[in-house]
Design an enzyme around this catalytic site. Structure first.
Site, mmCIF file in Angstrom:
data_model
loop_
_atom_site.group_PDB
_atom_site.id
_atom_site.type_symbol
_atom_site.label_atom_id
_atom_site.label_comp_id
_atom_site.label_asym_id
_atom_site.label_seq_id
_atom_site.Cartn_x
_atom_site.Cartn_y
_atom_site.Cartn_z
ATOM 1 N N CYS A 344 0.846 -1.190 0.000
ATOM 2 C CA CYS A 344 0.000 0.000 0.000
ATOM 3 C C CYS A 344 0.887 1.248 0.000
ATOM 4 O O CYS A 344 1.812 1.361 -0.799
ATOM 5 C CB CYS A 344 -0.961 -0.050 1.188
ATOM 6 S SG CYS A 344 -2.191 1.269 1.231
ATOM 7 N N LEU A 345 0.658 2.194 0.901
ATOM 8 C CA LEU A 345 1.477 3.400 0.928
ATOM 9 C C LEU A 345 2.914 3.111 1.356
ATOM 10 O O LEU A 345 3.809 3.917 1.098
ATOM 11 C CB LEU A 345 0.853 4.439 1.861
ATOM 12 C CG LEU A 345 -0.352 5.182 1.273
ATOM 13 C CD1 LEU A 345 -1.031 6.029 2.330
ATOM 14 C CD2 LEU A 345 0.050 6.047 0.092
#
Length: 612
Positions: A344-345
């Protein structure tokens, strides 16, 4: 549960003291004069921020101005479009005729020749057999036709900006979802059948569940021990914390094989949630799987920040997170080459660090794996609807008051993206059917949210989502721009078909942005469940692309249509690729390295993951 203040953060060898820097590592008082306000101006700005924060408490953190601008843009352009008005009136008349014919056929023959409208593939609200009987079929068909008509009204209005159109359509859909016949006892056949079968006991149970939830929300009842807790039945892979600074703890996991691959593997999770999405229960732990495959695995566990972290920025997460972890992994393992993976991030953060290292001639990254991680935020899906200048200014003022973004605000935004599954279906199941679903490890992790520092959250929303600086080559580290095309390490990327956070076609764009070989996998499942996809998981499928740098760039949709679907988990494909890019085997490594200044500090899962 321990608070942050109760955690032992006394400096040790290669353990940074918990003093918190300002942006990019600079104390706040060293900020340049142009970033400061005159005292009088600052006072007026404080008044505005306090007022915006008060408004936010009533709007769930959503800027009313941003929403009003979208509706105004749509309404004004619709008002001067007589052709569109006539079109939607004609569609309304035709839909009413179709519904009347459907109802008449059913009344005369006991069945209709066919449905007026079929629900979308992901809409399971009316899939039960009870919805095929009158009058419930009428309720469902009428609702679906109304939903389709409102989609016709809110889209394709000439002159409306694309973002405003998507915003109006999204909120119209959210409003209509409230009035779905499935949400009310008298118009839901499943609820009525359950009530008849149980003599109304389902309503009694549902009312008790509702009272219990209300008391917990108001903190009027003691907290029950969670069904899943890190270190008890999730995040239980054996290991030690071998490094700690003010932003993260670095965990090294115990080897499960006599020999290991020469290059260790560093996992970089997102800072929005706790790290143990990658180390859930033993049977679906990605960490445990990788260790069993002969990898020396390290994983970052981010701190849960409070108001003291308000001036920690995105660049601090790159330096004190990814880069500090790489230094520790190199020193402990003795390897000059390191496999890396970001979820994800965390993957976005890893890409920033990798681009900066490539720019500076640092070639320690042997491979880079991007798990449901975007680097181009031009099309971030429905999450992008919440990002514009008005919304960001409003949100920054909300965060300014506390110094961080609270968990409930993040959770609310993500639940709105999937309100059918995460809000309304749950309310019907719990309060009308009286059925409590047992928690599983993934659901428990999903509620274990973290706060986010004011400056960091503002940085990544403005620089990534709003300005797309990373993909444009405008993002700066150490005052100099970083470019994704500088990355030369081979890349393995994963997208998930049902991802509402990082849409897979946006993830796919990295194939065109990295000047290197990319192996891309598209797997079934959503943003979380698609990544937690252990071998043996039922109904899992995936497609894969092996792109060689220099070949013509593929089109995402065309590739998806042409590539055959494979059965099973993508984990073995990733393991195979990592082994293929490893240089051999070495004896299993001990945890930590006291002689190099990295003694084990405590048992995994560490202390930061336990901070509420």
């Amino acid at each position: 549960m321990k608070s942050l203040q109760e955690i032992d953060v006394k400096p040790r060898v290669h353990e940074q003291p918990a003093q918190l820097p300002g942006p990019a590592g600079k104390p706040v008082h060293d900020m340049p004069p142009e970033n400061r306000c005159e005292p009088d101006d600052q006072l007026f700005r404080v008044v505005d921020r306090l007022h915006h924060s008060a408004i936010a408490s009533a709007t769930l953190g959503i800027s009313p101005i941003s929403l009003l601008q979208a509706w105004q843009d749509w309404a004004l352009h619709l008002s001067i479009s007589p052709g569109k008005q006539q079109q939607i009136l004609r569609k309304l008349f035709r839909k009413q005729v179709r519904l009347a014919k459907y109802t008449a056929d059913y009344a005369c023959r006991g069945q209709a020749a066919g449905c007026c409208i079929e629900p979308l593939p992901q809409d399971r609200r009316f899939s039960a057999k009870g919805w095929e009987k009158f009058p419930f079929n009428f309720y469902a068909q009428s609702f679906l036709l109304s939903q389709q008509w409102w989609h016709n009204i809110t889209t394709d209005v000439s002159g409306v900006t694309g973002r405003h159109e998507r915003l109006v359509e999204f909120y119209a859909r959210q409003f209509l979802d409230v009035w779905s016949p499935g949400n009310f006892a008298l118009t839901n056949p499943e609820v009525l059948e359950t009530a008849v079968r149980e003599g109304g006991a389902n309503f009694v149970r549902g009312f008790s569940y509702m009272l219990d939830d209300a008391m917990k929300a108001a903190r009027l009842s003691p907290d029950e021990p969670p069904a899943y807790a890190p270190g008890r039945n999730v995040a239980v892979s054996p290991g030690k914390v071998v490094y700690r600074n003010q932003l993260m703890e670095l965990i090294q996991y115990a080897p499960a094989t006599d020999s290991v691959h020469a290059e260790p593997l560093l996992l970089v999770p997102a800072w929005i949630m706790k790290y143990y999405i990658l180390d859930l229960s033993p049977e679906n732990s990605l960490v445990r799987y990788l260790v069993a495959q002969g990898f020396t695995v390290f994983c970052i566990s981010w701190v849960n920040p409070d108001e003291r972290y308000r001036d920690i920025g995105l660049e601090d997460y790159v330096k004190l997170g990814v880069m500090a972890a790489l230094d520790a992994v190199e020193a402990i393992s003795g390897s000059k080459r390191i496999h890396t993976a970001g979820y994800c991030l965390g993957g976005t953060l890893l890409a920033m660090a990798a681009a900066a290292m490539a720019r500076d001639g640092d070639d320690r990254i042997a491979t880079q794996s991007m798990l449901a991680a975007m680097v181009d935020f031009n099309e971030p899906g429905e999450l992008g609807l919440f990002i514009d200048e008005s919304q960001l200014a409003f949100l920054e003022d909300v965060m300014w008051q506390k110094g961080y973004l609270d968990q409930w605000q993040m959770a609310g935004a993500f639940q709105m993206l999937r309100s059918q599954d995460l809000i309304w279906s749950r309310l019907v199941r719990d309060y009308l059917l009286g059925q409590r679903r047992d928690d599983n490890d993934l659901m428990a992790w999903n509620t274990d949210a973290t706060r986010m520092p004011y400056r960091m959250h503002a940085d990544y929303l403005r620089q990534l989502y709003l300005n797309n600086e990373l993909a444009r080559g405008q993002f700066r580290i150490d005052g100099r721009e970083v470019h994704l095309e500088d990355i030369r390490a081979p890349v393995f990327a994963v997208g998930t078909t049902g991802d509402h956070v990082a849409p897979w076609k946006s993830v796919f764009k990295l194939v065109n942005l990295f000047d290197t070989d990319v192996e891309f996998v598209l797997t079934s499942g959503g943003h979380n469940a698609g990544i937690v996809s252990e071998p043996g998981h039922p109904r899992r499928t995936y497609r894969k692309l092996a792109y060689s740098y220099g070949d013509p760039h593929p089109n995402a949709s065309d590739w998806q249509e042409q590539e055959p679907e494979l059965k099973g988990s993508w984990w073995p494909e990733w393991s195979r690729w990592l082994k293929q890019n490893s240089s051999g085997s070495v004896p299993a490594r001990d945890i930590g390295s006291a002689e190099r200044g990295y003694p084990p500090l405590c048992d995994a899962p560490g202390t930061y993951v336990k901070v509420k």
